[in-house]
Design a protein around this motif. Structure first.
Motif, mmCIF file in Angstrom:
data_model
loop_
_atom_site.group_PDB
_atom_site.id
_atom_site.type_symbol
_atom_site.label_atom_id
_atom_site.label_comp_id
_atom_site.label_asym_id
_atom_site.label_seq_id
_atom_site.Cartn_x
_atom_site.Cartn_y
_atom_site.Cartn_z
ATOM 1 N N GLN A 138 0.698 -1.241 -0.049
ATOM 2 C CA GLN A 138 0.108 -0.125 0.006
ATOM 3 C C GLN A 138 1.114 1.503 -0.364
ATOM 4 O O GLN A 138 2.039 1.822 0.631
ATOM 5 C CB GLN A 138 -0.870 -0.133 1.139
ATOM 6 N N VAL A 139 0.221 2.218 -0.079
ATOM 7 C CA VAL A 139 1.015 3.704 -1.158
ATOM 8 C C VAL A 139 -0.108 4.611 -0.389
ATOM 9 O O VAL A 139 -0.230 5.327 -1.576
ATOM 10 C CB VAL A 139 1.498 3.713 -2.069
ATOM 11 N N PRO A 140 -0.745 5.168 0.995
ATOM 12 C CA PRO A 140 -1.854 6.073 0.631
ATOM 13 C C PRO A 140 -0.583 7.655 0.059
ATOM 14 O O PRO A 140 0.519 7.703 0.553
ATOM 15 C CB PRO A 140 -1.413 6.081 2.260
ATOM 16 N N LEU A 141 -1.744 7.825 -0.267
ATOM 17 C CA LEU A 141 -1.363 9.126 -1.218
ATOM 18 C C LEU A 141 -1.892 9.993 -0.857
ATOM 19 O O LEU A 141 -3.305 9.997 -0.221
ATOM 20 C CB LEU A 141 -1.479 9.306 -2.922
ATOM 21 N N VAL A 142 -1.865 11.055 -0.444
ATOM 22 C CA VAL A 142 -2.766 12.836 -0.074
ATOM 23 C C VAL A 142 -2.390 13.991 0.059
ATOM 24 O O VAL A 142 -1.427 14.476 -0.140
ATOM 25 C CB VAL A 142 -2.485 12.881 1.470
ATOM 26 N N CYS B 279 1.563 16.199 -3.332
ATOM 27 C CA CYS B 279 1.340 14.561 -2.857
ATOM 28 C C CYS B 279 1.813 14.346 -2.127
ATOM 29 O O CYS B 279 3.067 13.993 -2.577
ATOM 30 C CB CYS B 279 0.898 13.805 -4.316
ATOM 31 N N VAL B 280 1.779 13.745 -0.836
ATOM 32 C CA VAL B 280 2.399 13.399 0.071
ATOM 33 C C VAL B 280 2.506 11.616 -0.040
ATOM 34 O O VAL B 280 1.056 11.136 0.309
ATOM 35 C CB VAL B 280 2.758 13.735 1.462
ATOM 36 N N ALA B 281 3.428 11.241 0.119
ATOM 37 C CA ALA B 281 3.320 9.625 0.228
ATOM 38 C C ALA B 281 3.498 8.929 1.359
ATOM 39 O O ALA B 281 4.936 9.259 1.548
ATOM 40 C CB ALA B 281 3.824 9.131 -1.103
ATOM 41 N N SER B 282 3.223 7.895 1.168
ATOM 42 C CA SER B 282 3.887 7.339 2.968
ATOM 43 C C SER B 282 4.719 5.795 2.370
ATOM 44 O O SER B 282 4.114 5.068 1.408
ATOM 45 C CB SER B 282 2.479 6.797 4.046
ATOM 46 N N GLY B 283 5.288 5.464 2.654
ATOM 47 C CA GLY B 283 5.734 3.902 2.534
ATOM 48 C C GLY B 283 7.656 4.328 2.254
ATOM 49 O O GLY B 283 8.150 5.708 1.948
ATOM 50 N N ARG B 284 8.363 3.700 2.145
ATOM 51 C CA ARG B 284 9.369 3.582 1.902
ATOM 52 C C ARG B 284 9.866 3.397 0.287
ATOM 53 O O ARG B 284 11.397 2.788 -0.139
ATOM 54 C CB ARG B 284 10.311 2.682 2.555
ATOM 55 N N THR B 285 8.964 2.578 -0.451
ATOM 56 C CA THR B 285 9.905 2.795 -1.820
ATOM 57 C C THR B 285 9.648 3.499 -3.077
ATOM 58 O O THR B 285 8.652 3.734 -3.948
ATOM 59 C CB THR B 285 8.850 0.981 -2.109
ATOM 60 N N PHE B 286 8.757 4.845 -2.011
ATOM 61 C CA PHE B 286 8.433 6.060 -3.368
ATOM 62 C C PHE B 286 8.874 6.358 -4.096
ATOM 63 O O PHE B 286 8.474 6.532 -5.258
ATOM 64 C CB PHE B 286 8.412 7.219 -2.140
ATOM 65 N N SER B 287 10.607 5.938 -4.310
ATOM 66 C CA SER B 287 11.694 6.735 -4.863
ATOM 67 C C SER B 287 11.737 6.019 -6.093
ATOM 68 O O SER B 287 11.998 6.443 -7.369
ATOM 69 C CB SER B 287 13.320 6.762 -4.758
ATOM 70 N N SER B 288 10.620 4.807 -6.264
ATOM 71 C CA SER B 288 11.148 3.470 -6.997
ATOM 72 C C SER B 288 9.880 3.596 -7.378
ATOM 73 O O SER B 288 9.419 2.601 -9.059
ATOM 74 C CB SER B 288 11.373 2.596 -6.568
ATOM 75 N N ALA C 113 13.425 12.640 -1.182
ATOM 76 C CA ALA C 113 13.792 12.918 0.346
ATOM 77 C C ALA C 113 12.540 13.117 0.824
ATOM 78 O O ALA C 113 12.466 12.565 2.295
ATOM 79 C CB ALA C 113 14.742 13.589 0.364
ATOM 80 N N LYS C 114 12.117 13.867 0.655
ATOM 81 C CA LYS C 114 10.176 14.180 1.065
ATOM 82 C C LYS C 114 9.302 12.950 0.729
ATOM 83 O O LYS C 114 8.334 13.347 1.361
ATOM 84 C CB LYS C 114 9.965 15.877 0.984
ATOM 85 N N ASN C 115 9.087 12.004 -0.109
ATOM 86 C CA ASN C 115 8.357 11.211 -0.553
ATOM 87 C C ASN C 115 7.332 11.945 -0.632
ATOM 88 O O ASN C 115 6.305 12.559 -0.686
ATOM 89 C CB ASN C 115 7.656 10.526 0.908
ATOM 90 N N THR C 116 7.551 13.476 -1.839
ATOM 91 C CA THR C 116 6.573 14.074 -2.679
ATOM 92 C C THR C 116 6.608 14.588 -3.404
ATOM 93 O O THR C 116 7.923 14.689 -4.641
ATOM 94 C CB THR C 116 6.820 15.631 -1.437
ATOM 95 N N LEU C 117 5.475 14.266 -4.269
ATOM 96 C CA LEU C 117 5.009 14.746 -5.595
ATOM 97 C C LEU C 117 4.449 16.281 -5.454
ATOM 98 O O LEU C 117 3.892 16.564 -5.359
ATOM 99 C CB LEU C 117 4.339 14.255 -6.472
ATOM 100 N N TYR C 118 4.544 17.005 -6.436
ATOM 101 C CA TYR C 118 4.436 17.585 -6.976
ATOM 102 C C TYR C 118 4.464 18.186 -8.121
ATOM 103 O O TYR C 118 4.313 18.104 -9.551
ATOM 104 C CB TYR C 118 6.005 19.282 -7.087
#
Length: 122
Positions: A1-5, A22-31, A74-79
């Motif tokens: 799961q990758v919760p996105l807000v 958009c902030v993502a949770s989890g350790r796999t965001f970068s991939s 580094a911030k698990n964030t998409l813009y």
């Protein structure tokens, strides 16, 4: 799961700018490939822009030159930086994550945010 807000939507006049986050949770965001999609009232959801796990970007013709997608792993964030907004950009904007390196196809995206409303007045 990758919760996105998502956040950053709102009401803006034509010609104005907004930046969606958009902030993502989890350790796999970068991939993950990350994308922005939008759905206007009475229309199907459509692709806006995507960015690969290593930063390759692509934008739909309708927003090319006005919208810029970026990510901060580094911030698990998409813009999504949106400039020169037009009334036809009015829609609910969704961020999404795909467990592959890059895609522009909705069906490849497994995880979706709840959406943020963008309204552009004329």
């Amino acid at each position: 799961q990758v919760p996105l807000v998502e956040s950053g939507g709102g009401l803006v006049q034509a010609g104005g700018s907004l930046r969606l986050s958009c902030v993502a949770s989890g350790r796999t965001f970068s991939s993950y490939a990350m994308g922005w999609f939008r759905q206007a009232p009475g229309k199907e959801r459509e692709f806006v822009a995507a960015i690969s796990s290593i930063g390759r970007t692509y934008a739909a013709d309708s927003v090319k030159g006005r919208f810029t997608i970026s990510r901060d792993n580094a911030k698990n964030t998409l813009y999504l930086q949106m400039n020169s907004l037009k009334p036809e950009d009015t829609a609910v904007y969704y961020c999404a994550a795909a467990p592959i390196s890059y895609s522009e196809r909705q069906r490849d995206y497994d995880y979706w945010g709840q959406g943020t409303q963008v309204t552009v007045s004329s």
